[in-house]
Design an enzyme around this catalytic site. Structure first.
Site, PDB file in Angstrom:
ATOM      1  N   LYS A 189       0.836  -1.215   0.000  1.00 37.73           N
ATOM      2  CA  LYS A 189       0.000   0.000   0.000  1.00 37.73           C
ATOM      3  C   LYS A 189       0.871   1.267   0.000  1.00 37.73           C
ATOM      4  O   LYS A 189       0.669   2.199  -0.783  1.00 37.73           O
ATOM      5  CB  LYS A 189      -0.926  -0.024   1.216  1.00 37.73           C
ATOM      6  CG  LYS A 189      -1.587   1.278   1.545  1.00 37.73           C
ATOM      7  CD  LYS A 189      -2.599   1.683   0.516  1.00 37.73           C
ATOM      8  CE  LYS A 189      -2.824   3.174   0.545  1.00 37.73           C
ATOM      9  NZ  LYS A 189      -4.146   3.574   0.191  1.00 37.73           N
ATOM     10  N   CYS A 216      -2.825  11.068   1.294  1.00 37.29           N
ATOM     11  CA  CYS A 216      -2.218   9.784   0.902  1.00 37.29           C
ATOM     12  C   CYS A 216      -0.844   9.990   0.283  1.00 37.29           C
ATOM     13  O   CYS A 216       0.175   9.691   0.883  1.00 37.29           O
ATOM     14  CB  CYS A 216      -3.142   9.079  -0.082  1.00 37.29           C
ATOM     15  SG  CYS A 216      -4.842   9.098   0.473  1.00 37.29           S
TER      16      CYS A 216
END
Ligand code: SAJ
Length: 406
Positions: A201, A255
């Protein structure tokens, strides 16, 4: 029944999607106001297709509450902020949510962490909490990490179509959770271990951050010698093995502008390219500020010139301002004596900064130099209104004559 803990940007669409596909879901959030809004039939942020999905989930029986449920499956989707100085992830919300789950969950339950965490966080912070509560991992509690991958602006589509990663201690648990996500996910679902899932991720977002930094660096090189960075990237990308992203006024959001720092924080002597890339991206709002001053000089504008920033959100067509380049630019500008900047964003209804406008025409009537910080659809559809203004286009979206670029 699945209890989704945390009903923010990721938890809410995930809970809704499962409910809309026949899974019994209860959404839990400690923010009572948010729960009340959802129970009043309203979504809490703007996202393409979210209201329709919400209606389907409500019709299917989804419930929202601030109480943790007694059930066999929990999905934790709470924020993971990072410490700006140490560059390390702050797992406090995840740990608190796990503790609250442990207080109610029956033995044998499955606990899925969806929140993005830095590699090793689950070993270091989550497992000890579970064991300290008297649960044996693998029998009393089955632990899984299923990091989300959906992009704001296209979340509903990507929830349905993206491939997913499920990290689990035991393959059977991985397969069971895979079946749960397969209730709606049409992409491929890979089952692996937890540490690998954590790493993939963060690496995915780091890859994008480094690629954007490369584009930003090219923009600076091209500016230095009067070359057209967009044309150069366009031609390079015609090569079958080159795919350079686009330069911009900075990298925002929770993010791409955050996750790569986890690797720098944990591996400071190894993550050199990543460190430099993040500094390049973080320096872009200041680069834009310098461009504004250069363009003002070139146009004989004094310090009393009326300069406006179009866009406050971190990217186009979302209402999320976290780590927004415009906010970073305003913070830098506040340290200078130059005139205050005017700001407008069609997605931000409340007053969040000084000199903020809530109407495009009123904003444009009050500025001489417009800086396109965000490429919202609204401005793309109203380019003609910029005629006669000095324009700094940070996204190469304006084809009016005489427009300035990064
Ligand atoms: N940006 C550029 N140039 C580009 C692309 C983006 O400057 O060519 C900027 C944007 O303007 C924005 C920032 O980067 O300020 C981040 O935007 P984004 O659209 O690249 O990504 P996010 O942060 O909205 O979503 C990312 C996605 N990650 C990847 O594509 C690898 C999404 O799939 C993740 O689920 C999400 O992070 C997340 O939650 O981690």
């Amino acid at each position: 029944m699945v209890n989704v803990i945390g009903l923010g940007y990721i938890g809410l669409p995930t809970a809704l999607m499962m409910a809309a596909h026949g899974v019994e879901v209860v959404g839990t959030d400690c923010n009572r106001e948010l729960v009340e809004t959802l129970n009043a039939g309203k979504t809490t942020f703007k996202e393409k297709g979210l209201d329709e999905l919400f209606a389907r989930a409500v019709a299917a029986g989804i419930r929202f509450t601030d109480a943790y449920q007694v059930t066999d499956t929990y999905i934790v989707s709470v924020p993971t902020p990072y410490d700006k100085f140490s560059k390390k992830v702050d797992p406090a919300y995840v740990v608190a949510a796990v503790q609250d789950v442990l207080a109610v969950c029956p033995k044998g339950a499955t606990l899925v962490i969806e929140s993005t965490v830095s590699p090793g966080t689950i070993d270091k912070y989550v497992r000890p909490v579970i064991e300290a509560a008297g649960f044996r991992l693998g029998s009393d509690l089955h632990l899984v990490h299923a990091p989300e991958r959906i992009i704001p602006g296209n979340m509903v589509y990507e929830l349905l179509h993206n491939n997913r990663t499920i990290g689990a201690d035991e393959p059977e648990t991985g397969e069971a959770v895979k079946a749960l996500y397969a209730s709606f996910c049409q992409g491929e679902i890979v089952v692996t271990d937890i540490r690998t899932a954590e790493m993939t991720k963060v690496v995915e977002n780091t890859f994008r951050a480094v690629n954007i930094a490369f584009a930003n660096e090219l923009a600076k090189i091209c500016r230095h010698d009067g070359m057209d960075v967009y044309e150069i990237i366009r031609i390079c990308n015609m090569h079958p093995r080159v795919n350079i992203l686009q330069p911009g006024p900075g990298v925002g959001g929770h993010c791409i502008s955050v996750d790569p720092w986890f690797l720098v924080g944990d591996y400071p002597s190894l993550a050199k390219v990543i460190d430099e890339a993040m500094k390049t991206n973080d320096g872009m709002p200041d680069f834009v500020l310098n461009r504004i001053h250069e363009i003002m000089q070139q146009n004989g504008m004094t310090d009393t010139a009326r300069v406006g920033l179009y866009g406050l959100t971190y990217k186009e067509d979302v209402d999320d301002m976290r780590e927004s380049p415009t906010l970073q630019l305003l913070e830098s500008q506040a340290r200078h004596l130059a005139p205050p900047l005017k700001v407008y964003d069609p997605f931000i209804a409340e007053d969040v900064v000084e000199n903020q406008y809530h109407d495009l025409d009123a904003f444009l009537a009050d500025v001489d130099l417009v800086v396109l910080m965000v490429k919202h659809t609204e401005i793309r559809q109203n380019m003609a209104k910029l005629a006669g203004k000095v324009v700094l286009d940070c996204h190469n979206i304006c084809d009016l004559p005489g427009v300035y670029h990064l």
